[in-house]
Write a protein that holds these residues in place. Structure first.
Motif, PDB file in Angstrom:
ATOM      1  N   LEU A  87       0.878  -1.179   0.004  1.00 13.20           N
ATOM      2  CA  LEU A  87      -0.121  -0.100   0.048  1.00 13.20           C
ATOM      3  C   LEU A  87       0.949   1.270   0.054  1.00 13.20           C
ATOM      4  O   LEU A  87       0.506   2.282  -0.597  1.00 13.20           O
ATOM      5  N   VAL A  88       2.006   1.092   0.724  1.00 15.40           N
ATOM      6  CA  VAL A  88       2.830   2.434   0.804  1.00 15.40           C
ATOM      7  C   VAL A  88       3.460   2.571  -0.657  1.00 15.40           C
ATOM      8  O   VAL A  88       3.609   3.542  -0.842  1.00 15.40           O
ATOM      9  N   ILE A  89       3.898   1.346  -1.248  1.00 11.40           N
ATOM     10  CA  ILE A  89       4.663   1.666  -2.349  1.00 11.40           C
ATOM     11  C   ILE A  89       3.678   2.136  -3.573  1.00 11.40           C
ATOM     12  O   ILE A  89       3.924   2.908  -4.177  1.00 11.40           O
ATOM     13  N   LEU A  90       2.722   1.646  -3.407  1.00 11.39           N
ATOM     14  CA  LEU A  90       1.478   2.134  -4.560  1.00 11.39           C
ATOM     15  C   LEU A  90       1.112   3.527  -4.334  1.00 11.39           C
ATOM     16  O   LEU A  90       0.938   4.201  -5.391  1.00 11.39           O
ATOM     17  N   SER A  91       0.878   3.795  -3.071  1.00 13.07           N
ATOM     18  CA  SER A  91       0.783   5.358  -2.800  1.00 13.07           C
ATOM     19  C   SER A  91       1.780   6.211  -3.172  1.00 13.07           C
ATOM     20  O   SER A  91       1.656   7.351  -3.592  1.00 13.07           O
ATOM     21  N   SER A  92       2.936   5.879  -2.990  1.00 12.68           N
ATOM     22  CA  SER A  92       4.111   6.539  -3.091  1.00 12.68           C
ATOM     23  C   SER A  92       4.538   6.861  -4.612  1.00 12.68           C
ATOM     24  O   SER A  92       4.826   7.935  -5.116  1.00 12.68           O
ATOM     25  N   PHE A  93       4.286   5.792  -5.580  1.00 12.17           N
ATOM     26  CA  PHE A  93       4.291   6.141  -6.834  1.00 12.17           C
ATOM     27  C   PHE A  93       3.214   6.623  -7.708  1.00 12.17           C
ATOM     28  O   PHE A  93       2.826   6.792  -9.007  1.00 12.17           O
ATOM     29  N   LYS A  94       2.094   6.988  -6.769  1.00 13.74           N
ATOM     30  CA  LYS A  94       0.873   7.186  -7.298  1.00 13.74           C
ATOM     31  C   LYS A  94       0.047   6.702  -8.163  1.00 13.74           C
ATOM     32  O   LYS A  94      -0.233   7.066  -9.372  1.00 13.74           O
ATOM     33  N   VAL A  95       0.112   5.150  -8.258  1.00 14.94           N
ATOM     34  CA  VAL A  95      -0.596   4.262  -9.254  1.00 14.94           C
ATOM     35  C   VAL A  95      -2.053   4.246  -9.270  1.00 14.94           C
ATOM     36  O   VAL A  95      -2.678   4.285  -8.036  1.00 14.94           O
ATOM     37  N   PRO A  96      -2.461   4.667 -10.570  1.00 17.00           N
ATOM     38  CA  PRO A  96      -4.142   4.910 -10.469  1.00 17.00           C
ATOM     39  C   PRO A  96      -4.710   3.413  -9.964  1.00 17.00           C
ATOM     40  O   PRO A  96      -3.953   2.356 -10.212  1.00 17.00           O
ATOM     41  N   ARG A  97      -5.709   3.748  -9.378  1.00 18.82           N
ATOM     42  CA  ARG A  97      -6.412   2.271  -8.832  1.00 18.82           C
ATOM     43  C   ARG A  97      -6.651   0.995  -9.768  1.00 18.82           C
ATOM     44  O   ARG A  97      -6.475   0.140  -9.586  1.00 18.82           O
ATOM     45  N   ALA A  98      -7.049   1.513 -10.618  1.00 17.38           N
ATOM     46  CA  ALA A  98      -7.347   0.577 -12.003  1.00 17.38           C
ATOM     47  C   ALA A  98      -6.371  -0.125 -12.414  1.00 17.38           C
ATOM     48  O   ALA A  98      -6.178  -1.343 -13.008  1.00 17.38           O
ATOM     49  N   ASP A  99      -5.108   0.514 -12.224  1.00 22.76           N
ATOM     50  CA  ASP A  99      -3.663  -0.033 -12.647  1.00 22.76           C
ATOM     51  C   ASP A  99      -2.974  -0.742 -11.674  1.00 22.76           C
ATOM     52  O   ASP A  99      -2.004  -1.338 -11.844  1.00 22.76           O
ATOM     53  N   GLN A 100      -3.616  -0.798 -10.479  1.00 27.28           N
ATOM     54  CA  GLN A 100      -2.795  -1.484  -9.266  1.00 27.28           C
ATOM     55  C   GLN A 100      -2.645  -2.937  -9.449  1.00 27.28           C
ATOM     56  O   GLN A 100      -1.678  -3.729  -9.050  1.00 27.28           O
ATOM     57  N   ALA A 231       3.332 -21.030  -1.878  1.00 30.23           N
ATOM     58  CA  ALA A 231       2.710 -20.821  -3.030  1.00 30.23           C
ATOM     59  C   ALA A 231       1.006 -20.215  -2.504  1.00 30.23           C
ATOM     60  O   ALA A 231       0.402 -19.269  -3.148  1.00 30.23           O
ATOM     61  N   PHE A 232       0.480 -21.096  -1.677  1.00 31.03           N
ATOM     62  CA  PHE A 232      -1.076 -20.985  -1.938  1.00 31.03           C
ATOM     63  C   PHE A 232      -1.393 -19.495  -0.741  1.00 31.03           C
ATOM     64  O   PHE A 232      -2.166 -18.991  -0.905  1.00 31.03           O
ATOM     65  N   SER A 233      -0.320 -19.197   0.040  1.00 32.19           N
ATOM     66  CA  SER A 233      -0.400 -17.987   0.756  1.00 32.19           C
ATOM     67  C   SER A 233      -0.417 -16.772  -0.035  1.00 32.19           C
ATOM     68  O   SER A 233      -0.933 -15.710   0.276  1.00 32.19           O
ATOM     69  N   LEU A 234       0.694 -16.778  -1.060  1.00 32.82           N
ATOM     70  CA  LEU A 234       0.785 -15.766  -2.303  1.00 32.82           C
ATOM     71  C   LEU A 234      -0.576 -15.704  -3.151  1.00 32.82           C
ATOM     72  O   LEU A 234      -0.879 -14.502  -3.530  1.00 32.82           O
ATOM     73  N   LEU A 235      -1.265 -16.835  -3.454  1.00 35.04           N
ATOM     74  CA  LEU A 235      -2.328 -16.616  -4.514  1.00 35.04           C
ATOM     75  C   LEU A 235      -3.238 -16.201  -3.889  1.00 35.04           C
ATOM     76  O   LEU A 235      -3.573 -16.456  -2.856  1.00 35.04           O
ATOM     77  N   GLY A 236      -3.881 -15.304  -4.581  1.00 33.84           N
ATOM     78  CA  GLY A 236      -5.309 -14.530  -4.112  1.00 33.84           C
ATOM     79  C   GLY A 236      -4.884 -13.349  -3.456  1.00 33.84           C
ATOM     80  O   GLY A 236      -5.666 -12.514  -2.511  1.00 33.84           O
ATOM     81  N   LEU A 237      -3.611 -13.139  -3.016  1.00 36.33           N
ATOM     82  CA  LEU A 237      -3.080 -11.894  -2.204  1.00 36.33           C
ATOM     83  C   LEU A 237      -3.501 -10.675  -2.855  1.00 36.33           C
ATOM     84  O   LEU A 237      -3.865  -9.535  -2.429  1.00 36.33           O
ATOM     85  N   ARG A 238      -3.532 -10.575  -4.362  1.00 35.84           N
ATOM     86  CA  ARG A 238      -3.872  -9.407  -4.871  1.00 35.84           C
ATOM     87  C   ARG A 238      -5.667  -8.963  -4.670  1.00 35.84           C
ATOM     88  O   ARG A 238      -5.941  -7.883  -4.457  1.00 35.84           O
ATOM     89  N   GLN A 239      -6.242  -9.889  -4.674  1.00 39.06           N
ATOM     90  CA  GLN A 239      -7.549 -10.038  -4.489  1.00 39.06           C
ATOM     91  C   GLN A 239      -7.839  -9.493  -2.882  1.00 39.06           C
ATOM     92  O   GLN A 239      -8.672  -8.516  -2.442  1.00 39.06           O
ATOM     93  N   LEU A 240      -7.149 -10.015  -1.890  1.00 41.89           N
ATOM     94  CA  LEU A 240      -7.281  -9.903  -0.742  1.00 41.89           C
ATOM     95  C   LEU A 240      -6.891  -8.280  -0.515  1.00 41.89           C
ATOM     96  O   LEU A 240      -7.203  -7.604   0.483  1.00 41.89           O
ATOM     97  N   TYR A 241      -5.954  -7.688  -1.149  1.00 41.24           N
ATOM     98  CA  TYR A 241      -5.442  -6.319  -1.237  1.00 41.24           C
ATOM     99  C   TYR A 241      -6.627  -5.158  -1.027  1.00 41.24           C
ATOM    100  O   TYR A 241      -6.756  -4.415  -0.397  1.00 41.24           O
ATOM    101  N   PHE A 242      -7.185  -5.597  -2.324  1.00 38.08           N
ATOM    102  CA  PHE A 242      -8.424  -4.909  -2.684  1.00 38.08           C
ATOM    103  C   PHE A 242      -9.769  -4.873  -1.659  1.00 38.08           C
ATOM    104  O   PHE A 242     -10.508  -4.202  -1.527  1.00 38.08           O
ATOM    105  N   LEU A 243      -9.636  -6.214  -1.001  1.00 35.97           N
ATOM    106  CA  LEU A 243     -10.663  -6.519  -0.158  1.00 35.97           C
ATOM    107  C   LEU A 243     -10.504  -5.842   1.086  1.00 35.97           C
ATOM    108  O   LEU A 243     -11.372  -5.236   2.000  1.00 35.97           O
ATOM    109  N   ILE A 244      -9.152  -5.717   1.811  1.00 38.47           N
ATOM    110  CA  ILE A 244      -9.017  -5.122   3.035  1.00 38.47           C
ATOM    111  C   ILE A 244      -8.157  -3.837   3.180  1.00 38.47           C
ATOM    112  O   ILE A 244      -7.792  -3.596   4.343  1.00 38.47           O
ATOM    113  N   ASP A 245      -7.794  -3.172   1.952  1.00 41.15           N
ATOM    114  CA  ASP A 245      -6.753  -2.102   2.020  1.00 41.15           C
ATOM    115  C   ASP A 245      -7.502  -1.062   2.951  1.00 41.15           C
ATOM    116  O   ASP A 245      -6.778  -0.299   3.485  1.00 41.15           O
ATOM    117  N   ASP A 246      -8.681  -0.731   3.101  1.00 42.67           N
ATOM    118  CA  ASP A 246      -9.454   0.255   3.862  1.00 42.67           C
ATOM    119  C   ASP A 246      -9.245  -0.458   5.340  1.00 42.67           C
ATOM    120  O   ASP A 246      -9.556   0.557   6.333  1.00 42.67           O
TER     121      ASP A 246
END
Length: 393
Positions: A87-100, A231-246
């Protein structure tokens, strides 16, 4: 637990298939995942991991099954903690949410490849040198202590070492071109900040592996279980980011829980090393009669600590205040500096109004400290001024 070559290849092909499916059907087309989409796919990936663990328990036995679940839960918890850094990295680089999404998926793929290398290295060390257990145990004890120290966000920001090196070696643009990694500028092919984001996420994850791989080797030395749990702990990490980032900033006690878990596993590794000891200057090179910690106790302790820390975090007034302030700051920055799509800006402004209402309902001691944050107050005023100008147009 013996694993055949066929089982290894089927597992690897299955993981690659899931990653390709994720890219083709979700990431290739830039979009912001809805809460429903993130929830469904997060639950699906967790379900796959749990079904796999049930299969290990049924066909491999209770002990390997417990080792897999202990490893998976620990790695998943460490991954959630790592999401804050993403989250810190994506915010620091100002990555648009659709491209994260693309940056996260490529970072996860890089992480999986890098961790596979660390797993092979760790297995080779353990098989060759019995003192490797002492080394891994000391690494975890050191990491457990470091987790209790406050960490600067700047260490993961857009100017960290790996990114500065990439900027020096590779020419890059200052602006994004959608989610493309390369674009053409003034007749030459240059990289975009998107590639730098991926380098930052992937490079940072190498540091994460320094505690996560020793941790899981403290729970099982079976390379197949280490690999699949990771491997299974990493799979789905992208979806989890958008689920709990707030909610990431709400988990204020998670770091303390992880510190306890890593300390516990570090002690477990040292005890195991003493039990198997052949280091000449310890007990004359003979095994030390110590009590080892069982896998069942490890699994119960890990789940118990995580439940206590998560529940305590969610019930904490301080956690609510910290999470609301962080969310308001992040959404204000996105409104002013990142997002240009009118629909997304309206959505961000609506979220900001909700967060401001929550801030006003906080106890006075928290509201007083928030009012003293001049940068935050200035940021919120700028958002309202910009929104008013947009409405006038």
């Amino acid at each position: 637990m013996d694993v055949s070559a066929a089982a290894w290849w089927l597992t690897i092909l299955g993981i690659i298939g899931l990653l390709l499916f994720d890219f083709v059907f979700h990431v290739r087309k830039s979009h912001v995942p809805t809460l429903r989409e993130a929830s469904i796919w997060s639950a699906l990936y967790v379900g796959i991991a749990l079904l796999f663990g049930a299969g290990v328990w049924i066909f491999g036995g209770a002990e390997p099954g417990a080792e897999y679940f202990a490893g998976y839960v620990t790695e998943k918890a460490l991954s959630v903690d790592n999401l804050f850094v993403f989250l810190v990295i994506l915010s620091s680089f100002k990555v648009p949410r659709a491209d994260q999404q693309k940056a996260l998926l490529f970072g996860i793929v890089f992480s999986l490849i890098a961790r596979s290398g660390f797993i092979l290295l760790g297995a080779a060390l353990i098989n060759t040198f019995s003192w490797a257990f002492y080394l891994f145990g000391l690494i975890l004890l050191f990491t457990a202590g470091n987790l209790l120290k406050p960490e600067s966000e700047e260490s993961h920001a857009a100017g960290n070492l790996m990114v500065r090196l990439a900027r020096r070696l590779l020419p890059s643009t200052a602006t994004y071109d959608g989610d493309r990694m390369f674009t053409v500028q003034d007749g030459r092919r240059v990289m975009t900040p998107m590639l730098l984001v991926m380098i930052a996420i992937g490079g940072t994850d190498i540091l994460f592996a320094l505690d996560s791989i020793p941790a899981i080797f403290g729970l099982t030395q079976n390379v197949y279980l280490v690999f699949t749990a990771t491997a299974f702990s990493l799979l789905g990490l992208r979806q989890l980011y958008f689920l709990i980032d707030d909610l990431l900033d709400r988990l204020i006690y998670l770091t303390y829980g992880l510190s306890i878990i890593l300390f516990f596993i570090g002690v477990k590794l040292v005890l195991h090393a003493l039990h198997e000891n052949n280091v000449p200057f310890i007990n004359g090179g003979r095994p030390v009669p110590v009590t080892e910690i069982s896998t069942g106790l490890s699994l119960s302790m890990i789940i118990g600590v995580l439940l206590v820390t998560v529940i305590a975090s969610m019930a904490s007034a301080k956690g609510v205040a910290q999470n609301t302030v962080s969310a308001a700051r992040r959404h204000a920055q996105e409104y002013l500096e990142v997002e240009h799509d009118p629909a997304l800006r309206r959505e961000l402004f609506a979220k900001l109004l909700t967060e401001e209402a929550r801030l006003r309902k906080l106890p006075e001691k928290y509201r007083r400290s928030i009012r003293e944050e001049e940068r935050l107050m200035t940021l919120l005023r700028r958002v309202h001024e910009e929104h008013d100008r947009t409405r006038v147009r």
